[in-house]
Write a protein that holds these residues in place. Structure first.
Motif, PDB file in Angstrom:
ATOM      1  N   PRO A  95      11.602  12.336 -30.332  1.00 44.73           N
ATOM      2  CA  PRO A  95      11.121  12.519 -28.963  1.00 44.73           C
ATOM      3  C   PRO A  95       9.836  13.336 -28.875  1.00 44.73           C
ATOM      4  O   PRO A  95       9.507  14.096 -29.763  1.00 44.73           O
ATOM      5  N   GLY A  96       9.170  13.161 -27.720  1.00 46.53           N
ATOM      6  CA  GLY A  96       8.026  13.979 -27.408  1.00 46.53           C
ATOM      7  C   GLY A  96       8.478  15.236 -26.692  1.00 46.53           C
ATOM      8  O   GLY A  96       9.643  15.641 -26.771  1.00 46.53           O
ATOM      9  N   ILE A  97       7.543  15.868 -25.984  1.00 45.86           N
ATOM     10  CA  ILE A  97       7.879  17.092 -25.245  1.00 45.86           C
ATOM     11  C   ILE A  97       8.884  16.738 -24.145  1.00 45.86           C
ATOM     12  O   ILE A  97       8.597  15.892 -23.286  1.00 45.86           O
ATOM     13  N   PRO A  98      10.076  17.346 -24.162  1.00 41.63           N
ATOM     14  CA  PRO A  98      11.149  16.920 -23.247  1.00 41.63           C
ATOM     15  C   PRO A  98      10.754  16.941 -21.772  1.00 41.63           C
ATOM     16  O   PRO A  98      11.138  16.047 -21.009  1.00 41.63           O
ATOM     17  N   GLU A  99       9.973  17.965 -21.358  1.00 43.01           N
ATOM     18  CA  GLU A  99       9.617  18.085 -19.935  1.00 43.01           C
ATOM     19  C   GLU A  99       8.675  16.988 -19.468  1.00 43.01           C
ATOM     20  O   GLU A  99       8.449  16.835 -18.268  1.00 43.01           O
ATOM     21  N   ARG A 100       8.122  16.230 -20.416  1.00 40.41           N
ATOM     22  CA  ARG A 100       7.155  15.196 -20.042  1.00 40.41           C
ATOM     23  C   ARG A 100       7.739  13.790 -20.188  1.00 40.41           C
ATOM     24  O   ARG A 100       7.034  12.830 -20.458  1.00 40.41           O
TER      25      ARG A 100
END
Length: 833
Positions: A260-265
């Protein structure tokens, strides 16, 4: 000291050149291989990673595998703009391939909620490589991976092939790959030089990242405007893969990234379980990369927000998208913070991650199939029994263009049952459509028409808004009753044009339809005279708006009969309707009025080369060439000073850095002699500095921000970027820049912080952002204040010519149909402004 340094450099150099890489460097240890399957070297003439693979050799190897292996079926799905085949390999066990149609039917039956024993179903994995042509380790790794999947023997590979169907796309961007391989290979020396200053690591403009028209194709999964995208989206929806991998490269000093990438994004429409499964798949990547001693990271970079990227598109379609980013050698070997980064090393990491993906898919097969079934089961029940209505009563062509995109995504679209008025807008049953919310692709419908202004994070790897009703410039009404549903559209029809009758006086062409510039350009190139109406009028009880084109019959180079025949042929496939007239006496300006201005033939050139954004230039080239059939001369910045500019009526300056003083002087002289110069985005800044353009630019005061820690400095500055959002502007429809628009407001796409102050005279502000401009996407509070009341367009006299400036991109990524007409108005009517 000098001797020690010389020895270290010698060892580094000989280490690069002396270490001979063969296929075993990439392949798993302890595996036997079928000798009947050709190795890559036996077909392409060199080891994987010794040279950069050219697309023709890549194609040659894949065709050879398909000819000799019963584990492969090869499909030719189409061609690129440059005529290169777009192929797909279906790789599985021979038994599965013999029953591949039945396997696909059962897979889709599971998607559709039918009773299918998923314990017996193969998992479907789409593996795509190097959609950015100069991120070449992916396509080079495809050589080794294809060999492994077809030649490896033993129970492990047999189990993998039995339990999976691999949709193998060895080159998502054949034209870009070929362009970059040529560059890297012509600079390769026998003594490989890792010095990052070497020309090998600095491509000439436009580089190999993009396709033929310089588009970044990893932004086109949702808009589907390019031939490469059309075939892969067709394959995607024909199969609905459980996992899709997208192999990329990043900066040379980086290691290896997997999602995954940055969770908030992550986009709010993506289920949390999607991200949990992505993390679980990541454990397989970590284990595999650990085994070969490669460094990596995850969840610290990139995002899963814009659904138009390959790694995010599957997330709204019941699958799992995986982005791989490998630190790039950008050639054959380059110095980096982690030592000399060799091309074969980058290939091995890509190969390893591709194989770990398949291992994860096999191990998680039932879980992934169950997730996909539940995703669509929930999707079919979500949403009210209502729909979204969209259309344009005066421009059916761009409306049909949107319908075509929706149908490519297997979205149900219905005709409007009857004419209606919603929120003051008229919707015609002949040019309006309804999309029901409750359908299998309900989540994709939400994503395509998504509008939001609140976000968990203020940084975006790509755009923060892309609402398709705004992009295509159509009216839209949400939550309409399904009583308005007419027949479902199966195959969208073309918008055929018409000529009402033969006239001895002339023909009128309203300027509203999308393809009117194509018709006008053809008329002018045929040396036919045409005039544009500067005011509204009525003729024979018909109302004609600003910008209507009048084509007289008398004194043309064609006879009355020949002109009629030519016009019928010209509009046949354009969707443009011409109305024959029998009188020149109008309500309002008459056809012989001086308020009908002669439109002159245009000859358009565009600056390209160093300092010019290739993406922006490519969008303009594609629009003129493919949509409007217009010749465009591409003038390189390195020789424009030697060109006779008098042969061009119009010169376009895409988003760019400054030109040389000599080039600016030459352009200024050309404009003063009557030329029309059209500048976009950041080019307006240097045009002002060099005396070509007068404007006041408002700047945000980012240097006055307080209370930000060193750790969050990058986040604070990044929050001031407008990565891509949509804003509302008011239109003065009487101004030539607004000809062809029927509404008093317009949605504009903006990905720049160039804020231009309005003129003191209101009539010089024909396009002006409103005081509540934000329609969708992210913008900081500081920038929003600067945007309010600013203007995205100015036109100024300079001698006999005009200088036109746009702060925004009117041609964004080929799918922003709604503002293409602004640019074309500047091209054809610039001298009238």
């Amino acid at each position: 000291m000098k001797k020690t340094l010389w020895i270290l450099l010698f060892l580094m150099s000989t280490g690069i050149n002396a270490q001979k890489i063969d296929l075993s460097y990439y392949l798993p240890k302890g595996v036997t291989y079928n000798e009947k399957i050709p190795t890559p070297k036996s077909i392409i003439g060199h080891e994987v990673g010794e040279w950069h693979i050219t697309h023709d050799k890549l194609l040659q190897y894949m065709e050879n595998l398909a000819a000799v292996s019963d584990r492969v079926q090869l499909e030719k799905r189409g061609k690129t703009f440059e005529g290169r085949p777009l192929i797909l390999l279906k790789i599985s066990s021979p038994e599965n391939l013999q029953n591949i149609a039945e396997i696909r039917r059962n897979h889709l039956a599971n998607v559709n909620g039918e009773q299918v024993d998923i314990e017996q179903q193969p998992v479907v994995v789409y593996q795509g490589f190097s959609i950015h042509g100069n991120e070449a380790s992916g396509s080079n790794a495809a050589l080794a991976l294809a060999y492994y999947l077809t030649a490896a023997e033993g129970p492990e590979i047999q189990e993998l092939l039995n339990k999976s169907v691999i949709l193998f796309d060895p080159s998502l961007n054949p034209d870009g790959l070929q362009r970059f391989a040529y560059w890297a290979n012509i600079h390769k020396a026998s003594e490989i030089n890792p010095d990052p200053n070497d020309r090998e690591y600095h491509e000439v403009w436009p580089g190999g990242r993009t396709n033929h028209y310089w588009f970044d194709m990893n932004r086109d999964w949702l808009p589907v405007q390019l031939p490469e995208s059309k075939v892969r989206i067709k394959t995607f929806h024909e199969w609905k893969p459980n996992i899709l991998t997208d192999h990329h490269e990043m900066g040379t000093n980086s290691t290896f990234f997997f999602q995954p990438g940055i969770p908030e994004r992550t986009h709010p429409l993506t289920p949390e379980l999607n991200q949990e499964l992505t993390r679980e798949i990541g454990t397989y990547h970590a284990k595999a990369l650990d085994a070969i001693g490669s460094l990596y990271y995850s969840e610290e970079d990139f995002d899963d927000f814009y659904y138009g990227k390959g790694s995010t598109f599957p997330d709204i379609n019941g699958g799992i998208g995986i982005l791989f980013e490998q630190g790039s050698s950008r050639g054959h070997a380059q110095e980096s913070d982690h030592g000399v980064l060799r091309f074969p090393f980058t290939i091995r990491n890509q190969f390893t991650a591709a194989l770990s993906t398949l291992e994860a898919a096999k191990a998680m097969r039932v879980k992934l199939l169950q997730y996909q079934r539940n995703f669509f089961k929930k999707a079919r029940t979500e949403g009210a029994n209502k729909g979204i209505l969209f259309g344009d009563a005066k421009d059916k062509s761009k409306t049909l263009a949107l319908v075509n995109v929706l149908k490519k995504h297997q979205i149900k679209v219905h005709r409007l049952k009857k004419d209606v008025v919603k929120s003051g807008k008229k919707y015609s049953s002949t040019s309006s459509f309804v999309v029901p919310y409750k359908q299998q692709q309900s989540r994709l419908v939400k994503a395509i028409f998504d509008k939001r202004t609140q976000f968990r994070d203020s940084l975006f790897y790509d755009v923060s808004a892309w609402s398709f009703d705004h992009a295509f410039g159509v009216d839209a009404e949400a939550n309409v009753s399904l009583e308005l549903l007419g027949d479902e559209i199966v195959t969208p029809s073309n918008n055929s044009g018409t000529v009402s009758a033969k006239s001895g006086l002339g023909y009128l062409m309203p300027w509203n339809e999308y393809y009117t510039p194509k018709v006008l350009n053809a008329l002018l190139n045929k040396e036919l005279r045409a005039f544009v109406g500067m005011k509204k009028f009525t003729n024979n009880n018909r109302t004609y708006d600003y910008g209507t084109i009048f084509i007289p019959v008398q004194n043309q180079c064609l006879s009355k009969e020949a002109l009629y025949a030519y016009l019928k042929e010209l509009v046949a496939e354009s969707g443009v309707a011409l109305q024959a007239v029998s009188t020149g006496l109008n309500g309002g300006i008459d056809l012989g009025s001086r308020r009908f201005k002669r439109v002159k033939k245009v000859s358009v050139a565009m600056l390209v080369g160093d300092g010019v954004s290739s993406n922006d230039a490519g969008e303009i080239w594609h629009l003129l060439d493919r949509r409007y059939g217009m010749k465009l001369t591409k003038l390189s910045t390195d020789y424009v000073t030697r060109v006779d500019l008098s042969r061009y009526t119009t010169i376009v300056v895409p988003n760019s850095r400054s030109l040389s003083p000599e080039a600016v002087v030459k352009l200024k002289t050309w404009v003063k002699n009557g030329g029309v110069l059209i500048g976009f985005r950041n080019s307006l800044r240097w045009m002002k500095q060099r005396g070509l353009f007068k404007a006041t630019f408002k700047k945000p005061k980012n240097d006055q921000v307080t209370g930000v820690s060193f750790e969050n400095k990058r986040l604070q500055s990044g929050a001031q970027v407008i990565g891509g959002a949509i804003f509302k502007a008011a239109l003065d429809r009487s101004h030539p820049i607004a000809f062809g628009y029927k509404n008093k407001d317009l949605a504009l796409f903006r990905n720049t912080t160039v804020f231009m102050a309005p003129d003191a005279k209101s009539y010089n502000n024909p396009i002006q952002y409103t005081q509540t401009p934000l329609l969708s996407g992210y913008i900081s509070e500081e920038n929003l204040e600067l945007l309010k009341g600013s203007v995205p367009f100015k036109v100024q006299r300079l001698g006999k010519g005009r200088v036109i400036g746009f702060t925004d991109n009117t041609n964004f990524r080929a799918f922003w149909y709604g503002t293409n007409k602004l640019f074309m108005n500047a091209v054809f009517f610039g001298k009238l402004m």
